[in-house]
Design a protein around this motif. Structure first.
Motif, PDB file in Angstrom:
ATOM      1  N   ASP A  62       0.874  -1.167   0.000  1.00  9.07           N
ATOM      2  CA  ASP A  62       0.000   0.000   0.000  1.00  9.07           C
ATOM      3  C   ASP A  62       0.917   1.224   0.000  1.00  9.07           C
ATOM      4  OD1 ASP A  62      -1.685   2.149   0.537  1.00  9.07           O
ATOM      5  OD2 ASP A  62      -3.052   0.909   1.721  1.00  9.07           O
ATOM      6  N   LEU A  63       0.904   1.991  -1.103  1.00 10.13           N
ATOM      7  CA  LEU A  63       1.800   3.139  -1.214  1.00 10.13           C
ATOM      8  C   LEU A  63       1.570   4.155  -0.108  1.00 10.13           C
ATOM      9  CD1 LEU A  63       2.264   4.191  -4.947  1.00 10.13           C
ATOM     10  CD2 LEU A  63       3.961   3.333  -3.348  1.00 10.13           C
ATOM     11  N   ALA A  64       0.319   4.306   0.324  1.00  8.05           N
ATOM     12  CA  ALA A  64       0.044   5.260   1.397  1.00  8.05           C
ATOM     13  C   ALA A  64       0.791   4.869   2.665  1.00  8.05           C
ATOM     14  CB  ALA A  64      -1.458   5.337   1.661  1.00  8.05           C
ATOM     15  N   VAL A  65       0.868   3.572   2.942  1.00  2.00           N
ATOM     16  CA  VAL A  65       1.588   3.098   4.127  1.00  2.00           C
ATOM     17  C   VAL A  65       3.086   3.330   3.965  1.00  2.00           C
ATOM     18  CG1 VAL A  65       2.170   1.066   5.490  1.00  2.00           C
ATOM     19  CG2 VAL A  65      -0.181   1.409   4.724  1.00  2.00           C
ATOM     20  N   PRO A  91      -5.247   5.086  -0.447  1.00  2.78           N
ATOM     21  CA  PRO A  91      -4.829   3.687  -0.568  1.00  2.78           C
ATOM     22  C   PRO A  91      -4.561   3.312  -2.025  1.00  2.78           C
ATOM     23  CG  PRO A  91      -6.769   3.910   0.840  1.00  2.78           C
ATOM     24  CD  PRO A  91      -6.579   5.230   0.168  1.00  2.78           C
ATOM     25  N   VAL A  92      -3.356   2.868  -2.306  1.00  5.62           N
ATOM     26  CA  VAL A  92      -2.980   2.403  -3.640  1.00  5.62           C
ATOM     27  C   VAL A  92      -2.199   1.106  -3.483  1.00  5.62           C
ATOM     28  CG1 VAL A  92      -1.809   2.937  -5.806  1.00  5.62           C
ATOM     29  CG2 VAL A  92      -2.808   4.788  -4.463  1.00  5.62           C
ATOM     30  N   ASP A 129      -3.991   9.502 -13.387  1.00  5.95           N
ATOM     31  CA  ASP A 129      -4.591   9.922 -14.642  1.00  5.95           C
ATOM     32  C   ASP A 129      -5.018   8.662 -15.380  1.00  5.95           C
ATOM     33  OD1 ASP A 129      -2.273   8.845 -15.781  1.00  5.95           O
ATOM     34  OD2 ASP A 129      -1.300  10.799 -15.972  1.00  5.95           O
ATOM     35  N   ASP A 130      -5.257   8.764 -16.673  1.00  2.41           N
ATOM     36  CA  ASP A 130      -5.767   7.607 -17.422  1.00  2.41           C
ATOM     37  C   ASP A 130      -4.749   6.469 -17.503  1.00  2.41           C
ATOM     38  OD1 ASP A 130      -8.130   8.919 -17.850  1.00  2.41           O
ATOM     39  OD2 ASP A 130      -7.554   9.688 -19.829  1.00  2.41           O
ATOM     40  N   GLU A 131      -3.462   6.782 -17.390  1.00  5.22           N
ATOM     41  CA  GLU A 131      -2.433   5.770 -17.621  1.00  5.22           C
ATOM     42  C   GLU A 131      -1.616   5.407 -16.383  1.00  5.22           C
ATOM     43  OE1 GLU A 131      -0.005   7.190 -20.769  1.00  5.22           O
ATOM     44  OE2 GLU A 131      -1.561   7.017 -22.301  1.00  5.22           O
ATOM     45  N   ASP A 132      -1.460   6.334 -15.450  1.00 10.84           N
ATOM     46  CA  ASP A 132      -0.513   6.111 -14.362  1.00 10.84           C
ATOM     47  C   ASP A 132      -1.051   6.581 -13.017  1.00 10.84           C
ATOM     48  OD1 ASP A 132       1.715   5.252 -16.078  1.00 10.84           O
ATOM     49  OD2 ASP A 132       1.749   7.337 -16.760  1.00 10.84           O
ATOM     50  N   ILE A 133      -0.430   6.052 -11.976  1.00  9.60           N
ATOM     51  CA  ILE A 133      -0.531   6.613 -10.635  1.00  9.60           C
ATOM     52  C   ILE A 133       0.700   7.495 -10.438  1.00  9.60           C
ATOM     53  CG2 ILE A 133      -0.600   6.098  -8.173  1.00  9.60           C
ATOM     54  CD1 ILE A 133      -3.057   5.132  -9.704  1.00  9.60           C
ATOM     55  N   HIS A 134       0.507   8.691  -9.904  1.00 11.47           N
ATOM     56  CA  HIS A 134       1.616   9.625  -9.731  1.00 11.47           C
ATOM     57  C   HIS A 134       1.854   9.908  -8.257  1.00 11.47           C
ATOM     58  CE1 HIS A 134       1.899  10.834 -14.028  1.00 11.47           C
ATOM     59  NE2 HIS A 134       0.615  10.511 -14.021  1.00 11.47           N
ATOM     60  N   VAL A 135       3.106   9.756  -7.840  1.00  8.41           N
ATOM     61  CA  VAL A 135       3.548  10.225  -6.532  1.00  8.41           C
ATOM     62  C   VAL A 135       4.358  11.488  -6.777  1.00  8.41           C
ATOM     63  CG1 VAL A 135       4.844   9.718  -4.440  1.00  8.41           C
ATOM     64  CG2 VAL A 135       3.627   7.874  -5.618  1.00  8.41           C
ATOM     65  N   ARG A 136       3.878  12.605  -6.238  1.00  7.17           N
ATOM     66  CA  ARG A 136       4.560  13.884  -6.448  1.00  7.17           C
ATOM     67  C   ARG A 136       5.121  14.389  -5.127  1.00  7.17           C
ATOM     68  NH1 ARG A 136      -0.013  15.417 -10.238  1.00  7.17           N
ATOM     69  NH2 ARG A 136       0.856  15.068 -12.318  1.00  7.17           N
ATOM     70  N   ILE A 137       6.382  14.798  -5.182  1.00 10.72           N
ATOM     71  CA  ILE A 137       7.043  15.388  -4.022  1.00 10.72           C
ATOM     72  C   ILE A 137       7.494  16.782  -4.432  1.00 10.72           C
ATOM     73  CG2 ILE A 137       8.976  15.202  -2.412  1.00 10.72           C
ATOM     74  CD1 ILE A 137       8.769  12.176  -2.668  1.00 10.72           C
ATOM     75  N   GLN A 138       6.895  17.783  -3.802  1.00 10.61           N
ATOM     76  CA  GLN A 138       7.080  19.173  -4.225  1.00 10.61           C
ATOM     77  C   GLN A 138       7.664  19.995  -3.086  1.00 10.61           C
ATOM     78  OE1 GLN A 138       3.423  21.281  -4.926  1.00 10.61           O
ATOM     79  NE2 GLN A 138       4.368  22.783  -6.278  1.00 10.61           N
ATOM     80  N   GLN A 210      -4.041  -0.802  -7.791  1.00  6.92           N
ATOM     81  CA  GLN A 210      -5.446  -0.697  -7.425  1.00  6.92           C
ATOM     82  C   GLN A 210      -5.591   0.581  -6.628  1.00  6.92           C
ATOM     83  OE1 GLN A 210      -6.567  -4.218  -5.309  1.00  6.92           O
ATOM     84  NE2 GLN A 210      -6.186  -5.578  -7.034  1.00  6.92           N
ATOM     85  N   PHE A 211      -6.346   1.538  -7.170  1.00  6.55           N
ATOM     86  CA  PHE A 211      -6.392   2.888  -6.617  1.00  6.55           C
ATOM     87  C   PHE A 211      -7.740   3.134  -5.971  1.00  6.55           C
ATOM     88  CE2 PHE A 211      -7.001   7.498  -6.887  1.00  6.55           C
ATOM     89  CZ  PHE A 211      -5.788   7.974  -6.446  1.00  6.55           C
ATOM     90  N   SER A 212      -7.720   3.764  -4.790  1.00  6.70           N
ATOM     91  CA  SER A 212      -8.956   4.132  -4.111  1.00  6.70           C
ATOM     92  C   SER A 212      -9.162   5.629  -4.211  1.00  6.70           C
ATOM     93  CB  SER A 212      -8.902   3.714  -2.638  1.00  6.70           C
ATOM     94  OG  SER A 212     -10.008   4.227  -1.936  1.00  6.70           O
ATOM     95  N   GLU A 213     -10.396   6.062  -4.393  1.00  9.68           N
ATOM     96  CA  GLU A 213     -10.703   7.491  -4.446  1.00  9.68           C
ATOM     97  C   GLU A 213     -10.721   8.119  -3.051  1.00  9.68           C
ATOM     98  OE1 GLU A 213     -10.783   9.321  -6.946  1.00  9.68           O
ATOM     99  OE2 GLU A 213     -10.988   7.931  -8.618  1.00  9.68           O
TER     100      GLU A 213
END
Length: 221
Positions: A62-65, A91-92, A129-138, A210-213
């Motif tokens: 789970d990427l969130a974890v 949750p991803v 988006d339509d193709e990917d899950i994005h993790v952004r660090i800004q 698997q992505f959760s809204e």
């Protein structure tokens, strides 16, 4: 050995040591820590580049974890520099190696903290988006000059400003990031403006996730 002997000095003999000698010991400790970090990163980079037997089946993460653990790991560093970390976890589920994902995002988040002015905010978000899950660090830090962007993933490359702000860096963090991204089948992009900050975007193919809204309210500062 160097680090353990310094700890003996500090725990048992510190009050017997003159102030000028304490300064020397502290410098030795700082250099020793830098050397230890560099050895660790060299070994990790070598491990990533060494062909091995067929990989074991990837874990389901789970990427969130993973990201939450990264933020917890870095919270003391952020607090020392009065940097707030804003995190919008969702949750991803992703197939991959937990250790490598943790190193990947820890290196990027640590850079964001190291190269931000005190009192600023680092934002970590999960989007799709339509193709990917994005993790952004800004971050809103020093930024990267356009001419330096093509070289930032090279071993030991650092801009003069980055070297001034973080002289203890091993210069291998982004090289390690690049190797993990390639090994995991991800893509990474970066946008930056000098004096305004930098955003790293790690894209994970949506068909591997698997992505959760649902957004999980959680933030640290």
């Amino acid at each position: 050995g160097i680090e353990s002997n310094i700890q003996v000095l500090k725990l048992q003999y510190w009050d017997q040591i003159p102030e000028t000698v304490r300064d020397v010991v502290n410098r030795i400790e700082t250099r020793g820590r830098t050397l230890s970090d560099r050895i660790r990163d060299i070994l990790l980079l070598g491990d990533l580049r060494t062909p091995g037997p067929a990989a074991a089946p990837p874990d389901t993460l789970d990427l969130a974890v993973v990201l939450r653990e990264v933020v917890e790991e870095l919270k003391d560093k952020a607090r020392d520099r009065r940097i707030a970390i804003q995190f919008e976890p969702r949750p991803v589920k992703v197939a991959g190696c937990a250790r490598y994902f943790s190193i990947l995002f820890s290196n990027l988040a640590a850079n964001a903290i190291n190269y931000s002015p005190e009192g600023e905010t680092v934002r970590i978000s999960l989007r799709r988006d339509d193709e990917d899950i994005h993790v952004r660090i800004q971050d809103h830090g020093i930024g990267i000059p356009d001419e330096a962007l093509p070289r930032i993933f090279d071993e030991y490359f650092r801009t003069k400003e980055a070297l001034r702000l973080n002289p203890g860096s091993t210069g291998l963090g982004l090289a390690i990031v690049k190797e993990i991204v390639q090994r995991a089948g991800l893509t990474i992009s970066v946008t930056s403006e000098v004096g305004q900050g930098t955003t790293f975007d790690v894209a994970i193919p949506a068909n591997q996730c698997q992505f959760s809204e649902e957004t999980i309210p959680w933030q640290t500062s």
